[in-house]
Design an enzyme around this catalytic site. Structure first.
Site, PDB file in Angstrom:
ATOM      1  N   ARG A  42      41.037  -0.857  23.631  1.00 18.86           N
ATOM      2  CA  ARG A  42      42.057  -1.807  23.209  1.00 18.86           C
ATOM      3  C   ARG A  42      43.224  -1.074  22.578  1.00 18.86           C
ATOM      4  O   ARG A  42      43.071   0.028  22.041  1.00 18.86           O
ATOM      5  CB  ARG A  42      41.491  -2.791  22.184  1.00 18.86           C
ATOM      6  CG  ARG A  42      40.191  -3.468  22.582  1.00 18.86           C
ATOM      7  CD  ARG A  42      40.338  -4.284  23.839  1.00 18.86           C
ATOM      8  NE  ARG A  42      39.194  -5.157  24.051  1.00 18.86           N
ATOM      9  CZ  ARG A  42      38.892  -5.717  25.198  1.00 18.86           C
ATOM     10  NH1 ARG A  42      39.650  -5.508  26.260  1.00 18.86           N
ATOM     11  NH2 ARG A  42      37.839  -6.504  25.311  1.00 18.86           N
ATOM     12  N   THR A  43      44.383  -1.720  22.630  1.00 22.53           N
ATOM     13  CA  THR A  43      45.556  -1.175  21.949  1.00 22.53           C
ATOM     14  C   THR A  43      45.439  -1.470  20.461  1.00 22.53           C
ATOM     15  O   THR A  43      45.442  -2.631  20.050  1.00 22.53           O
ATOM     16  CB  THR A  43      46.843  -1.806  22.501  1.00 22.53           C
ATOM     17  OG1 THR A  43      46.933  -1.517  23.893  1.00 22.53           O
ATOM     18  CG2 THR A  43      48.070  -1.227  21.801  1.00 22.53           C
ATOM     19  N   LEU A  44      45.312  -0.432  19.670  1.00 19.78           N
ATOM     20  CA  LEU A  44      45.193  -0.610  18.231  1.00 19.78           C
ATOM     21  C   LEU A  44      46.542  -0.598  17.541  1.00 19.78           C
ATOM     22  O   LEU A  44      46.722  -1.230  16.511  1.00 19.78           O
ATOM     23  CB  LEU A  44      44.298   0.483  17.644  1.00 19.78           C
ATOM     24  CG  LEU A  44      42.865   0.534  18.176  1.00 19.78           C
ATOM     25  CD1 LEU A  44      42.094   1.667  17.523  1.00 19.78           C
ATOM     26  CD2 LEU A  44      42.155  -0.788  17.926  1.00 19.78           C
ATOM     27  N   TRP A 149      50.393  -8.021  21.653  1.00 20.50           N
ATOM     28  CA  TRP A 149      50.976  -7.781  20.326  1.00 20.50           C
ATOM     29  C   TRP A 149      52.417  -8.277  20.291  1.00 20.50           C
ATOM     30  O   TRP A 149      53.360  -7.490  20.196  1.00 20.50           O
ATOM     31  CB  TRP A 149      50.903  -6.302  19.983  1.00 20.50           C
ATOM     32  CG  TRP A 149      49.511  -5.836  19.700  1.00 20.50           C
ATOM     33  CD1 TRP A 149      48.509  -5.638  20.609  1.00 20.50           C
ATOM     34  CD2 TRP A 149      48.962  -5.516  18.423  1.00 20.50           C
ATOM     35  NE1 TRP A 149      47.377  -5.216  19.963  1.00 20.50           N
ATOM     36  CE2 TRP A 149      47.616  -5.133  18.635  1.00 20.50           C
ATOM     37  CE3 TRP A 149      49.475  -5.520  17.125  1.00 20.50           C
ATOM     38  CZ2 TRP A 149      46.786  -4.751  17.587  1.00 20.50           C
ATOM     39  CZ3 TRP A 149      48.653  -5.140  16.097  1.00 20.50           C
ATOM     40  CH2 TRP A 149      47.319  -4.769  16.325  1.00 20.50           C
TER      41      TRP A 149
END
Length: 263
Positions: A42-44, A149
């Site tokens: 996942r994109t943190l 996001w």
């Protein structure tokens, strides 16, 4: 080990790329054994981001604004990124947050608009329908622990009535006469609310003046903002994007905030 084609002629003639008898076959796109590289990632932390989005409802329509800066961390890396998009003559969106996620969702929306036009059934996206769809998409991705996001502002006109909605990356959504995201939620939105309370029948020119003033304040106070922005306006005559716009800052005010030197 390959089986001789004389014994199994079908092995080469009918299924030349298939599994040999008595052997395992690995389908394309899969590995023989699971390892760390197979884990879902996942994109943190978003890479290139945009800051505040502002929106306001005026007498004849709605107005959204966003600057054109793409920040690479704290570096003002990209200075000409558009964060507003015209969906159709009555619906527009603007986004803050990760720019790649905005591009991804924008491409999906554009394709859905094309598909809708191909049906030619007299129906198009309204601001309410796009807003409702976005709430489901954002909440669904959040529920998978893989959010987009972004914070979206959706605006437009439907049946002569202006509409303005807000959706963020965890699915929080609401409608209001004023919208802001990021740092603008703390600095610009009180200004927007105050202006609308004092002048409920605000004209297009007055709304633009308020938006310009808010963008100027954000340029002074928000380290991730830029003195170059876009304004998109939706009225009964359609959607119009004004770009690029800028305001002349006055940095002489810096001296007013300096502490006097102790003697």
């Amino acid at each position: 080990m390959a089986v001789p084609s004389a014994q199994y002629p079908w092995n080469t003639e009918l299924w030349s790329n298939g599994p040999s008898p008595g052997q395992f076959y690995n389908f394309p796109g899969t590995s023989q054994q699971s390892n760390e590289s197979d884990a879902v990632k996942r994109t943190l932390h978003p890479t290139v981001t945009g800051t505040s989005v502002l929106g306001i409802v005026f007498k004849d329509g709605i107005m959204l604004a966003a600057d054109t800066l793409g920040s690479y961390g704290s570096l003002a890396r990209y200075r000409n990124l558009s964060r507003v998009s015209v969906v159709n003559d009555s619906t527009v969106i603007a986004a803050g947050g990760d720019y790649a996620d905005f591009q991804y969702l924008k491409s999906i929306i554009e394709q859905r608009v094309i598909d809708e036009n191909c049906f030619d059934d007299g129906f198009n996206y309204t601001p309410q329908s796009l807003y409702s769809w976005l709430t489901r998409v954002m909440y669904n991705r959040r529920s998978k622990y893989d959010p987009l996001w972004n914070t979206f502002a959706v605006g437009g006109i439907n049946n002569g009535k202006p509409f303005l909605g807000y959706v963020d990356k965890i699915g929080i959504a609401y409608t209001s006469d004023t919208i802001s995201s990021g740092f603008g939620s703390y600095l610009a939105r009180p200004m927007l609310r105050d202006a609308l309370e004092k002048n409920p029948n605000m004209s297009k020119e007055e709304a633009k003046e308020v938006i310009m003033r808010c963008m100027k304040v954000l340029h002074y106070r928000d380290a991730r903002s830029l003195n170059r922005f876009e304004i998109v306006t939706v009225t009964k005559d359609g959607a119009v994007v004004e770009s690029p716009l800028s305001i002349k800052p006055d940095w002489s005010i810096v001296h007013q905030s300096r502490c006097s030197e102790s003697t």
